[in-house]
Write an enzyme that holds these catalytic residues in place. Structure first.
Site, PDB file in Angstrom:
ATOM      1  N   SER A  41       0.826  -1.208   0.000  1.00  0.00           N
ATOM      2  CA  SER A  41       0.000   0.000   0.000  1.00  0.00           C
ATOM      3  C   SER A  41       0.855   1.250   0.000  1.00  0.00           C
ATOM      4  CB  SER A  41      -0.878   0.002   1.262  1.00  0.00           C
ATOM      5  OG  SER A  41      -1.504   1.260   1.440  1.00  0.00           O
ATOM      6  N   TYR A  79      -1.685  -0.902  10.844  1.00  0.00           N
ATOM      7  CA  TYR A  79      -2.052  -1.494   9.540  1.00  0.00           C
ATOM      8  C   TYR A  79      -0.925  -1.238   8.535  1.00  0.00           C
ATOM      9  CZ  TYR A  79      -3.696  -1.596   4.792  1.00  0.00           C
ATOM     10  OH  TYR A  79      -3.780  -1.829   3.452  1.00  0.00           O
ATOM     11  N   LYS A 137       1.991  -3.816   6.512  1.00  0.00           N
ATOM     12  CA  LYS A 137       2.305  -3.854   5.073  1.00  0.00           C
ATOM     13  C   LYS A 137       3.815  -3.744   4.879  1.00  0.00           C
ATOM     14  CE  LYS A 137      -1.725  -4.303   3.145  1.00  0.00           C
ATOM     15  NZ  LYS A 137      -2.047  -5.602   2.494  1.00  0.00           N
TER      16      LYS A 137
END
Ligand code: WQD
Length: 337
Positions: A125, A149, A153
């Site tokens: 991302s 989060y 990644k």
């Protein structure tokens, strides 16, 4: 053609990618725990492609279940989408995110190594860039995450880089998505968020169909064209096609490549809202609110590497994205059941 395991393959981006894989002539096996998607998506995939992929309802934390998938299928590659993805939730429940997104992924990578499957396309991302010093953002820009989060990644990228460094037979494509929106042109697949959407376009879609009263615009005092946040929105079908190009590259090469998947164009919140008004034919109410903590002003991609390395570039514009989102919303007011 390849036999590809797609983890998270009944999810939003995963299901669109499965359609493109099947239509490109690949074989597909889907693994999903159905935590954030419906098994009915398999019927939608079959309706679009005429093929229903083999499906395993398996969780990344189920090591025996993972081993079974690799024993029962001769796989050439993996496209790994499965994972929790709500930024706000990750701040409240970091251990849940680290267990699922890190330990779960390690289980997958171990199962791959044990089965001698060493080609992977990973769903990363643009959030790994944090607040960039300038735009457009290139893959060699510094990385800095600001929530669990995003950290999961980045950690997955680092784990996969270390695996490939230790075993040069691995091929690792780390795809850094910007802001995926829109839906399949058939209206059969699209984004079905759990509860009240955090992201902009799913929220606008609920305002447009009357399920939510108005859009809350998180701040209009940024240094942007109209003061509202600017992002690089990319059509989910463009994003899916980018995965086919990345898979083709991974099948022919070894080593690690990080690639931005964006359009290279930035649109503000109000510009997207107006594009959606044109798509749905209604004026959509909004209220300017305070900034959302953690938001950045502007983010959009330098798309040079995707074009030069993968031969891929986005084809759809913001009008297509809003039209296809609205078409899916009208046809699926209660999501995919
Ligand atoms: C976009 C813009 C908001 C909602 C997130 C994740 C990122 C990635 C994509 C997974 C911002 C504004 C939003 C609303 C608003 N996900 N907004 N009202 O924050 O760029 O990225 O989704 O990989 O990891 O961080 O996307 O859609 O939440 O926000 O004004 O109700 O819309 O302030 O400017 P974001 P978003």
């Amino acid at each position: 053609m390849a036999n590809v395991l797609v983890t998270g393959g009944t999810g939003y981006i995963g299901s669109h990618t499965v359609v493109e894989l099947l239509q490109a002539g690949h074989e597909v096996v889907i693994m999903d725990n159905l935590y954030n998607s419906s098994i009915a998506v398999l019927d939608r995939i079959e309706e679009i492609t005429g093929k229903k992929p083999k499906f395993y309802q398996t969780d990344l934390l189920d090591q025996e279940g993972l081993k079974k998938i690799f024993e029962e299928n001769k796989l050439d590659a993996v496209i790994h989408f499965a994972g929790y993805k709500a930024v706000g939730e990750s701040v409240e429940k970091p251990l849940l995110y680290y267990e699922n997104n890190i330990q779960g992924s390690i289980n997958l990578y171990q199962a791959m190594a044990d089965a001698n499957v060493k080609k992977i396309v990973f769903s990363s991302s643009a959030t790994v860039y944090g607040d960039p010093a300038s735009v457009p953002i290139r893959e060699d820009f510094p990385v800095h995450t600001t929530n669990p989060y995003g950290s999961t990644k980045l950690m997955n990228e680092m784990i996969l880089e270390d695996i490939a460094h230790a075993d040069p037979e691995w091929s690792v494509l780390l795809l850094r998505y910007f802001n995926p929106i829109g839906a399949h042109q058939s209206g059969l697949l699209g984004e079905v968020p759990n509860g009240i959407p955090n992201n902009l376009v799913p929220y606008i879609a609920r305002v447009a169909n009357g399920q939510l009263e108005y859009l809350r615009v998180w701040g209009n005092d940024y240094d942007t064209v109209d003061g509202t946040g600017v992002r690089d929105y990319i059509h989910v079908v463009d994003l899916a096609k980018g995965h086919i190009c990345a898979l083709d590259y991974a099948l022919k090469h070894t080593g690690v490549e990080k690639v931005n998947l964006g359009t290279g164009n930035g649109y503000s919140v109000l510009q997207v809202l107006h594009a959606y008004e044109n798509a749905c034919g209604k004026e959509l109410p909004y209220q300017i609110m305070d900034r959302r903590p953690g938001d950045i002003a502007t983010c959009y991609a330098d798309t040079t590497k995707a074009k030069e390395l993968l031969g891929w570039e986005a084809q759809y514009n913001i009008e297509d994205m809003c039209n296809d989102s609205w078409n899916f919303t009208v046809k699926n007011p209660d999501g995919i059941k």
